[in-house]
Design a protein around this motif. Structure first.
Motif, short mmCIF file in Angstrom:
data_model
loop_
_atom_site.label_atom_id
_atom_site.label_comp_id
_atom_site.label_asym_id
_atom_site.label_seq_id
_atom_site.Cartn_x
_atom_site.Cartn_y
_atom_site.Cartn_z
N LEU A 81 -7.30 3.98 -0.88
CA LEU A 81 -5.99 4.28 -0.29
C LEU A 81 -6.10 5.34 0.80
CD1 LEU A 81 -3.81 4.25 -3.51
CD2 LEU A 81 -3.73 2.61 -1.64
N TYR A 141 0.82 -1.21 0.00
CA TYR A 141 0.00 0.00 0.00
C TYR A 141 0.85 1.26 0.00
CZ TYR A 141 -4.60 -2.00 0.04
OH TYR A 141 -5.74 -2.63 -0.34
N GLU A 189 1.71 1.68 -3.52
CA GLU A 189 0.52 2.12 -4.26
C GLU A 189 0.26 3.61 -4.03
OE1 GLU A 189 -1.96 0.76 -6.38
OE2 GLU A 189 -0.29 -0.61 -6.67
N TRP A 193 -7.47 3.67 3.86
CA TRP A 193 -6.44 2.85 4.49
C TRP A 193 -5.44 3.72 5.24
CZ3 TRP A 193 -1.11 2.70 3.58
CH2 TRP A 193 -0.43 1.70 4.28
#
Length: 128
Positions: A118, A42, A45, A121
């Motif tokens: 995202l 992540y 990302e 998160w």
């Protein structure tokens, strides 16, 4: 009732929109010693998404300046304008993000959903 695409279109035009995904508080939220592969995936990302968002912002600024006549239209800006007219993702963006054969609007809606995921998160510690 506002549809998802209407919400995303209004998100893009509002002045209080997020320009990039803020990653500064991620290590504080997850701890400095987080070692899970998903955590590192992540983070990559988010870095990739931020590079794409920054590029999109830069290119859209150049397109705007060209369209209002403040500057000439460079070949690169012309390729973006042509892509918009053809409802395709400009190559300058697809190089940085996931390339897609989808129309531009569908690609953009997917991009917004990925940004939201995202962001959740990063700020709420919500994994998919």
């Amino acid at each position: 009732d506002v549809t998802t695409s209407d919400r995303h279109e209004s998100d893009v035009t509002t002045s209080d929109r997020r320009d990039t995904i803020d990653t500064h508080d991620t290590s504080a939220l997850y701890g400095r010693h987080e070692t899970s592969p998903l955590y590192h995936h992540y983070l990559r990302e988010m870095a990739s998404m931020n590079a794409l968002l920054n590029s999109m912002q830069q290119w859209l600024g150049l397109v705007e300046v060209a369209l209002v006549g403040q500057k000439g239209v460079s070949p690169e800006v012309q390729t973006i304008i042509d892509a918009f007219c053809l409802d395709t993702v400009p190559t300058q963006w697809s190089r940085l993000g996931n390339s897609s054969c989808r129309p531009l609007a569908a690609w953009f809606n997917d991009l917004v959903q990925r940004c939201d995921l995202l962001h959740d998160w990063c700020t709420k510690k919500v994994l998919p």
